[in-house]
Design a protein around this motif. Structure first.
Motif, short mmCIF file in Angstrom:
data_model
loop_
_atom_site.label_atom_id
_atom_site.label_comp_id
_atom_site.label_asym_id
_atom_site.label_seq_id
_atom_site.Cartn_x
_atom_site.Cartn_y
_atom_site.Cartn_z
N ASN A 232 48.93 84.49 3.33
CA ASN A 232 47.56 84.34 2.81
C ASN A 232 46.78 85.65 2.79
N CYS A 233 47.37 86.72 3.33
CA CYS A 233 46.66 88.01 3.37
C CYS A 233 46.29 88.45 1.95
N ILE A 234 45.03 88.86 1.78
CA ILE A 234 44.58 89.28 0.45
C ILE A 234 44.35 90.81 0.39
N ALA A 235 44.88 91.51 1.40
CA ALA A 235 44.79 92.98 1.42
C ALA A 235 43.35 93.46 1.21
N CYS A 236 42.44 92.84 1.93
CA CYS A 236 41.03 93.22 1.79
C CYS A 236 40.69 94.48 2.58
N GLY A 237 41.47 94.74 3.64
CA GLY A 237 41.21 95.92 4.46
C GLY A 237 40.21 95.71 5.58
N VAL A 238 39.72 94.47 5.75
CA VAL A 238 38.75 94.21 6.83
C VAL A 238 39.36 94.54 8.19
N PHE A 246 42.74 103.04 13.31
CA PHE A 246 42.82 103.34 11.88
C PHE A 246 41.50 103.92 11.37
N ALA A 247 40.40 103.21 11.64
CA ALA A 247 39.10 103.66 11.14
C ALA A 247 38.65 104.93 11.84
N GLY A 248 39.20 105.17 13.04
CA GLY A 248 38.85 106.38 13.77
C GLY A 248 39.54 107.61 13.21
N GLY A 249 40.48 107.42 12.27
CA GLY A 249 41.10 108.56 11.59
C GLY A 249 42.43 108.97 12.16
N ASP A 250 42.94 108.24 13.19
CA ASP A 250 44.25 108.59 13.73
C ASP A 250 45.35 108.21 12.75
N ALA A 251 46.51 108.83 12.90
CA ALA A 251 47.64 108.51 12.02
C ALA A 251 48.18 107.13 12.39
N PHE A 252 47.93 106.17 11.54
CA PHE A 252 48.35 104.79 11.80
C PHE A 252 48.47 104.09 10.45
N ILE A 253 49.59 103.44 10.22
CA ILE A 253 49.76 102.81 8.91
C ILE A 253 48.82 101.61 8.75
N GLY A 254 48.31 101.12 9.85
CA GLY A 254 47.25 100.11 9.77
C GLY A 254 47.73 98.68 9.86
N PRO A 255 46.85 97.79 10.33
CA PRO A 255 47.23 96.38 10.53
C PRO A 255 47.59 95.65 9.24
N ALA A 256 46.96 95.97 8.13
CA ALA A 256 47.28 95.24 6.89
C ALA A 256 48.72 95.51 6.47
N ALA A 257 49.16 96.77 6.64
CA ALA A 257 50.54 97.12 6.29
C ALA A 257 51.51 96.41 7.23
N LEU A 258 51.15 96.33 8.51
CA LEU A 258 52.04 95.66 9.48
C LEU A 258 52.08 94.15 9.22
N ILE A 259 50.97 93.58 8.76
CA ILE A 259 50.96 92.16 8.39
C ILE A 259 51.92 91.92 7.22
N ALA A 260 51.94 92.86 6.27
CA ALA A 260 52.83 92.72 5.11
C ALA A 260 54.29 92.73 5.56
N VAL A 261 54.61 93.59 6.53
CA VAL A 261 55.98 93.64 7.06
C VAL A 261 56.28 92.35 7.82
N SER A 262 55.34 91.93 8.63
CA SER A 262 55.53 90.74 9.46
C SER A 262 55.79 89.50 8.60
N ARG A 263 55.11 89.45 7.46
CA ARG A 263 55.27 88.29 6.57
C ARG A 263 56.74 88.12 6.15
#
Ligand code: SF4
Ligand code: FES
Length: 319
Positions: A232-238, A246-263
């Motif tokens: 159901n993820c809509i890749a909104c980036g919230v 992620f928002a702090g600027g560290d190198a991190f592919i981010g939770p949305a990308a990990l959710i896509a893998v997890s799916r």
């Protein structure tokens, strides 16, 4: 709100505005294009992408609303009747496309599902010190917006109830393009790199005659249940804007990308689990997640992002 003429309430939208510096002005300031310094990391380094270059200011828009009016409806009214230069992005208007994620009062969320009644707030009362040295906080005061540009659409008279202020800013963690529009391409590119599509070996898809039959990818209901919510993820980036890493600027592919893998890792039909886990077993992959779980708080699709992060981190470590 009881007993009040809700149609005559007002709200102040306090918008963080941004106008990028025109391209030719940027080129002129940087001198000769042949003299530009080049970085071994290219111009897409996180710090370069996130640093806005242009004019920034705050602008207030006061308008008449009902508490159930959405913030998106307010912005559309502003755009149509008060200030056509205001830029924001939306598409479906119903929480389905994920294109209108912004920061509301500092919280990443969708414009189209946020209502005025839910988000308008009054400023904390100013503290005053009396003659005997005691601090008094008093009752909430009406916000004074005289310090910034203000547009008022007051078609209903002056005695409207003041619902307060809603502060709007672009989604944190992404480069700003203009006003409330963030460039979410880095997130979409990251998701694309992680192959967000089914990789099956074709055995189940083969008919008795040896022909491919795409309808033969069978699953039991409990197997579907393992990844249905994730799909159901809509890749909104919230979740990415909420993540301090992620928002702090560290190198991190981010939770949305990990959710896509997890799916796909949770999809019994997919045969590329090892390959997918390899792709996120990196310093900027699962290793960068600090389990803060802020990503879970405002997912508009109800995904417990933090829990899913925890599960996928465990899958990588247990191999
Ligand atoms: S997991 Fe939720 S918050 Fe994150 S991108 Fe998907 S829908 Fe948006
Ligand atoms: S406009 Fe599509 S989710 Fe809000």
């Amino acid at each position: 709100m009881s007993g009040m003429d809700v149609a005559s309430a007002t709200v102040t939208l306090r918008v963080n505005r941004f106008a990028p510096r025109p391209e030719r002005e940027r080129a002129a300031r940087s001198g000769s294009p042949f003299g530009r310094k080049s970085s071994p990391f290219g111009s897409s380094s996180a710090s370069a992408r996130r640093r806005p270059r242009g004019k920034q200011w705050t602008q207030d828009y006061v308008l008449h609303v009902r508490p159930e009016t959405t913030v998106l409806e307010c912005l559309l009214t502003v755009k149509r009747t008060m200030d056509p230069t205001l830029a924001f992005r939306y598409s479906c208007g119903h929480g389905m496309c994920g294109s209108d994620a912004v920061s509301i009062n500092g919280t990443p969320t969708l414009l189209c599902t946020a209502t005025v009644g839910e988000w308008a707030k009054h400023a904390p009362a100013a503290a005053s010190i009396d003659d005997e040295g005691f601090r008094h906080t008093g009752s909430p005061e009406t916000i004074d917006s005289s310090s910034s540009d203000s547009n008022i659409a007051n078609a209903h008279g002056d005695n409207a109830a003041d619902l307060g202020v809603i502060e709007l800013a672009p989604l944190p963690g992404f480069p700003v393009q203009r006003d409330l529009i963030a460039d979410i391409d880095p997130m979409l590119n990251q998701i694309t790199k992680l192959a967000p599509y089914l990789k099956a070996d074709g055995v189940l898809a083969t008919t008795d005659e040896g022909k491919i039959n795409v309808f033969e990818y069978l699953q039991r209901p409990e197997q579907l249940a393992k990844y249905e919510m994730l799909s159901n993820c809509i890749a909104c980036g919230v979740c990415e804007g909420s993540c301090p890493v992620f928002a702090g600027g560290d190198a991190f592919i981010g939770p949305a990308a990990l959710i896509a893998v997890s799916r796909f890792v949770n999809d019994s039909r997919d045969t590329a689990t090892a390959e997918r886990l390899d792709m996120i077993d990196t310093a900027d992959g699962v290793a960068a997640c600090q389990s803060v779980r802020a990503c879970s708080r405002h997912c508009p699709r109800g995904i417990d992002v933090g829990e899913e992060m925890w599960q996928i981190v465990a899958r990588v470590r247990e191999r």
